[in-house]
Enzyme design. Structure first.
Site, PDB file in Angstrom:
ATOM      1  CG  ASP A 186      12.710 -28.856   0.949  1.00 34.63           C
ATOM      2  OD1 ASP A 186      13.600 -29.487   1.546  1.00 34.63           O
ATOM      3  OD2 ASP A 186      11.486 -29.066   1.113  1.00 34.63           O
ATOM      4  CB  SER A 204       8.256 -34.756   2.259  1.00 31.21           C
ATOM      5  OG  SER A 204       7.419 -33.715   2.656  1.00 31.21           O
ATOM      6  N   GLY A 205       9.706 -35.343  -0.620  1.00 28.41           N
ATOM      7  CA  GLY A 205      10.879 -35.903  -1.263  1.00 28.41           C
ATOM      8  C   GLY A 205      10.576 -36.726  -2.485  1.00 28.41           C
ATOM      9  CG  HIS A 256      11.326 -31.099   4.565  1.00 28.23           C
ATOM     10  ND1 HIS A 256      10.921 -30.688   3.313  1.00 28.23           N
ATOM     11  CD2 HIS A 256      10.453 -32.065   4.936  1.00 28.23           C
ATOM     12  CE1 HIS A 256       9.850 -31.372   2.948  1.00 28.23           C
ATOM     13  NE2 HIS A 256       9.543 -32.224   3.915  1.00 28.23           N
TER      14      HIS A 256
END
Length: 272
Positions: A132, A229-230, A79
């Protein structure tokens, strides 16, 4: 069903503005939710994804995290590479870079490496958040010491109760207070049953054990948050998770949900 609360800075342009208008970077004694400051030398495989064109220069354009799994390969959340976050497909973001070897985003430490190509897991489902993960290829390889091994299926690091650590430059309060310096929070791997109870479906999202794992503390207070995120979740010196989504930050009974790295190993190969 409404989307779960995804832990990136932006799912739309309005969210990008939140970061630009956020309060000044936290002071040195502020921490990632329930965590503490760390130097990049303690986690040289943790990198920041950057686009100043999209997110401004206050924090070097950081918008997500990533983790070095091969000298020229960075694993991150799918994402983070979406047009909703970047404002365009990643191949059209002219200044997409990976910042390595930098503790404080406002410093000139380390290097900013252009991204030559990106790849998003074709099985990624933006509605359920399954699968994801994505990959960035670097123009210049990093030293071998910057690489962390990915844990394959069956690795003991996935065992519930195992201590784990999440790293990032994201929100330190849950109220859009973004830090400029790297933080780490100690967690533990939770059982699939605990995660399925926390996220059975509906407004808070559904936990899918084959694609996800979750980590946190029963009382809450230790977690990743927006902007993380990530980034990596590490246990026993191996990468087991990539920050993906959750409901709130550090809330009791709402642990953070991570992409299960063994799924990425199956797709990308386990030679890292």
């Amino acid at each position: 069903m409404p989307r779960p609360y995804v832990r990136s800075l932006a799912l739309a342009a309005a969210a990008a503005l939140i970061q630009l208008m956020a309060p000044a970077p936290a002071t040195a004694d502020s921490v990632v939710i329930g965590g503490s400051p760390v130097d990049i030398s303690q986690s040289p495989w943790t990198v920041a994804l950057s686009s100043r064109d999209r997110f401004g220069g206050t924090r070097a354009g950081q918008f997500c995290g990533g983790v070095v799994v091969d000298r020229s390969t960075v694993l991150t959340a799918a994402h983070c590479l979406s047009a909703a976050v970047l404002g365009a497909p990643p191949g059209r973001v002219r200044d997409l870079k990976v910042i390595a070897d930098r503790t404080d985003l406002t410093s000139s430490q380390g290097k900013e490496i252009p991204v030559t190509s990106t790849w998003v897991n074709p099985q990624y489902n933006s509605y359920t958040n399954t699968g994801d993960f994505g990959v960035l290829t670097l123009a210049t390889p990093l030293p071998a010491g910057s690489v962390i091994p990915m844990a394959p299926a069956g690795d003991p690091a996935y065992t519930p109760g195992t201590p784990a650590t999440v790293y990032g430059w994201g929100d330190v309060t849950g109220n859009a207070t973004y830090t400029s310096s790297l933080r780490a929070a100690g967690l533990q791997v939770l059982t699939d049953a605990t995660c399925e109870k926390a996220y059975p479906g509906g407004l808070d999202g559904r936990y899918v054990a084959s694609s996800m794992l979750c980590a946190g503390a029963p009382e809450g207070g230790h977690d990743a948050c927006q902007g993380d995120s990530g980034g990596p979740l590490v246990a026993n010196g191996r990468l087991i998770g990539v920050v993906s989504w959750g409901s709130g930050c550090g809330q009791p009974g709402r642990p953070g949900v991570y992409t299960r790295v063994s799924e990425a190993v199956k797709v990308l190969g386990g030679g890292h």
